[in-house]
Design a protein around this motif. Structure first.
Motif: not given
Length: 311
Positions: A31-39
């Motif tokens: 994945d070229v765009e890792p995601r950051l996720v909150v709740d």
């Protein structure tokens, strides 16, 4: 001249790998765009290998960053400064190499296009999860010579129902066998408090945003400050009020701020004098940003920083 970052499909290999000094192979399906996720809510994407013109300072950057309500709070590739890339680490003068993008400020001449641009290149992951990204990078000149090695860790954590904390820590180590000098247009002779370079956040705003510290307000008053925190409150184009509260100046760092020309905040490493990453002595930086919905007042900011034990 402008090249949009690729954002779909498998992770692309650099268009000009010779400029990266032999980058890590690009495994299929990465994945070229890792995601950051909150709740359960995506709050940021991280472009690890943006396919950009070398003159735009290719480097990993966070964009878009959003509030928990979905308001975008970063800009990337804006027409006024194409090399402004969301939230990123970038320095215009690293032992004479431009790792910021755009023209280089030359003492006695001014801004000049030079063949001095390099890249900050991802070299490998240590950890990837929904709330944290941990990897290694190299700061290279255009011929692939490594000037600095970096270990970077980015985390995302909730801060109540209307906010979250972005935490970016970076350790820079000399890779040359000697000291590595970090400079800015200001240290190279530009007047007017243009000491930018470090952890830079290009924001977005409908109208001029408000900036304040614990004891001052407005661009002119806060630019060059060493206050423990700096807040930028704005309304995003299309609506959505937000506030960013920046913390994490290191020894000798200063806040570089622009609101009239464009909305941007930088924890500047060489605001009025060069900084040095000494041989055998890594430089440690930790930058924390509260990303909140709404326009926060000073008392609210202070309470939230106290709650998070950040002052």
């Amino acid at each position: 001249m402008t090249a949009e970052p690729r954002s779909a499909g498998a992770e692309p290999c650099p268009a000009r790998p010779e400029l990266l000094g032999g980058a890590e192979p690009c495994p299929a399906g990465t994945d070229v765009e890792p995601r950051l996720v909150v709740d359960g809510v995506e709050v940021a994407r991280y472009l690890v290998r943006p396919d950009l013109d070398l003159r735009h300072g290719p480097r990993p950057y966070l964009h878009p960053v959003r509030t928990r309500a979905g308001t975008p709070v970063t800009g990337a590739l804006p027409a006024d400064h194409v090399w402004h890339l969301g939230a990123s680490l970038a320095v215009q003068d690293v032992d004479g190499v431009n790792l910021w993008g755009g023209r280089t400020y030359v003492r006695g001449t001014g801004y000049t296009w030079r063949d001095d641009h390099g890249v900050i290149a991802h070299t490998g992951w240590r950890e990837r999860a929904a709330d944290r990204l941990d990897h290694d990078l190299e700061w290279r000149n255009r011929h692939g010579r490594v000037l600095l090695r970096e270990h970077r860790r980015i985390t995302a954590a909730p801060a109540g129902e209307d906010a979250w904390w972005l935490d970016l820590s970076a350790t820079l180590t000399s890779a040359t066998g000697g000291d590595v000098r970090l400079g800015s247009p200001a240290t190279n002779g530009r007047p007017g408090g243009a000491g930018y370079g470090g952890f830079f956040w290009r924001a977005v705003a409908d109208g001029e945003p408000l900036v304040r510290t614990d004891d001052a307000e407005g661009e002119e008053a806060v630019n060059g400050s060493a206050a423990p925190w700096l807040a930028l409150s704005a309304t995003a184009p299309g609506g959505g009020a937000y506030t960013l509260v920046f913390t994490g100046l290191g020894p000798g760092d200063r806040w570089f701020v622009r609101t009239a020309m464009y909305p941007g905040v930088c924890a500047a490493y060489a605001f009025d004098s060069p900084a040095v990453v000494a041989a055998g002595r890594p430089r440690h930086n930790r930058h924390r940003v509260l990303v909140a919905d709404g326009h926060l007042g000073p008392a609210d900011i202070a309470a939230r920083l106290d709650a998070a034990a950040v002052r």
